[in-house]
Write a protein that holds these residues in place. Sequence first.
Motif, mmCIF file in Angstrom:
data_model
loop_
_atom_site.group_PDB
_atom_site.id
_atom_site.type_symbol
_atom_site.label_atom_id
_atom_site.label_comp_id
_atom_site.label_asym_id
_atom_site.label_seq_id
_atom_site.Cartn_x
_atom_site.Cartn_y
_atom_site.Cartn_z
ATOM 1 N N HIS A 17 29.603 -9.608 98.586
ATOM 2 C CA HIS A 17 28.926 -9.275 99.548
ATOM 3 C C HIS A 17 29.735 -9.701 100.687
ATOM 4 O O HIS A 17 30.367 -10.676 100.593
ATOM 5 C CB HIS A 17 27.374 -9.798 99.646
ATOM 6 N N THR A 27 19.295 -7.814 95.435
ATOM 7 C CA THR A 27 19.541 -6.575 95.740
ATOM 8 C C THR A 27 18.264 -5.666 95.861
ATOM 9 O O THR A 27 17.237 -6.133 95.266
ATOM 10 C CB THR A 27 20.676 -6.486 94.744
ATOM 11 N N SER A 28 18.359 -4.709 96.333
ATOM 12 C CA SER A 28 17.025 -3.807 96.459
ATOM 13 C C SER A 28 16.951 -3.078 95.131
ATOM 14 O O SER A 28 17.849 -3.076 94.292
ATOM 15 C CB SER A 28 17.284 -2.683 97.356
ATOM 16 N N HIS A 31 19.316 -0.386 94.703
ATOM 17 C CA HIS A 31 20.734 -0.932 94.082
ATOM 18 C C HIS A 31 20.606 -1.102 92.694
ATOM 19 O O HIS A 31 21.469 -0.699 91.863
ATOM 20 C CB HIS A 31 21.016 -2.210 94.752
ATOM 21 N N ALA A 48 22.614 2.457 97.352
ATOM 22 C CA ALA A 48 22.062 1.596 98.347
ATOM 23 C C ALA A 48 22.643 1.532 99.499
ATOM 24 O O ALA A 48 23.829 1.857 99.706
ATOM 25 C CB ALA A 48 22.271 0.284 97.468
ATOM 26 N N GLY A 49 21.819 1.620 100.443
ATOM 27 C CA GLY A 49 22.009 1.392 101.878
ATOM 28 C C GLY A 49 22.203 3.105 102.681
ATOM 29 O O GLY A 49 22.412 3.267 103.568
ATOM 30 N N LYS A 96 24.686 -3.872 107.461
ATOM 31 C CA LYS A 96 23.761 -3.771 106.281
ATOM 32 C C LYS A 96 23.891 -2.708 105.383
ATOM 33 O O LYS A 96 24.160 -2.865 104.300
ATOM 34 C CB LYS A 96 22.187 -4.164 106.814
ATOM 35 N N GLN A 97 23.693 -1.705 106.087
ATOM 36 C CA GLN A 97 24.110 -0.245 105.280
ATOM 37 C C GLN A 97 25.660 -0.345 104.672
ATOM 38 O O GLN A 97 25.665 0.001 103.224
ATOM 39 C CB GLN A 97 24.039 0.821 106.010
ATOM 40 N N ASP A 100 25.301 -2.990 101.878
ATOM 41 C CA ASP A 100 24.800 -2.414 100.464
ATOM 42 C C ASP A 100 25.419 -1.449 99.524
ATOM 43 O O ASP A 100 25.335 -1.595 98.616
ATOM 44 C CB ASP A 100 23.298 -2.074 101.027
ATOM 45 N N CYS A 101 26.021 -0.640 100.461
ATOM 46 C CA CYS A 101 26.369 0.474 99.826
ATOM 47 C C CYS A 101 27.946 -0.028 99.157
ATOM 48 O O CYS A 101 28.222 0.317 97.817
ATOM 49 C CB CYS A 101 26.993 1.662 100.631
ATOM 50 N N CYS A 104 26.693 -1.930 95.843
ATOM 51 C CA CYS A 104 26.117 -0.875 94.809
ATOM 52 C C CYS A 104 27.299 -0.357 94.086
ATOM 53 O O CYS A 104 27.506 -0.499 92.944
ATOM 54 C CB CYS A 104 25.254 -0.112 95.607
#
Length: 113
Positions: A17, A27-28, A31, A48-49, A96-97, A100-101, A104
């Motif tokens: 990260h 993680t979401s 994700h 994700a993101g 953040k996006q 996250d991507c 992922c």
Amino acid sequence: MPTRFIVDVYVYRVTPHHHGLVNMSSTSQKHKDFVAEPMGEKKVTALAGIGDALGKRLEDKGFDKAYVVLGQFLVLKKDEELFRDWLKDTCSANSKQQGDCYGCLREWCDSFL
């Protein structure tokens, strides 16, 4: 008679990260769902993101499927900074996006490539 030993082995996985290592619990669900199986023909919004707004921007530039974004990720040699910059420039993803991507795709690659 030989002695048998039973050993419990626990494997903890961390994902890279932007701000250091984070464990899987942060993680979401999106994700977790994405990295749990092969990518197939998933839409770009499965990443994700990437929500509807970023997904539309990416689709408008030809990145309609998750595997097309994966291709760009691989062209950029899985480099976090390059990929984040590309996402920012291509679809105006925020930090953040981007993270996250990146996380992922990185974890998906670690599992399936």
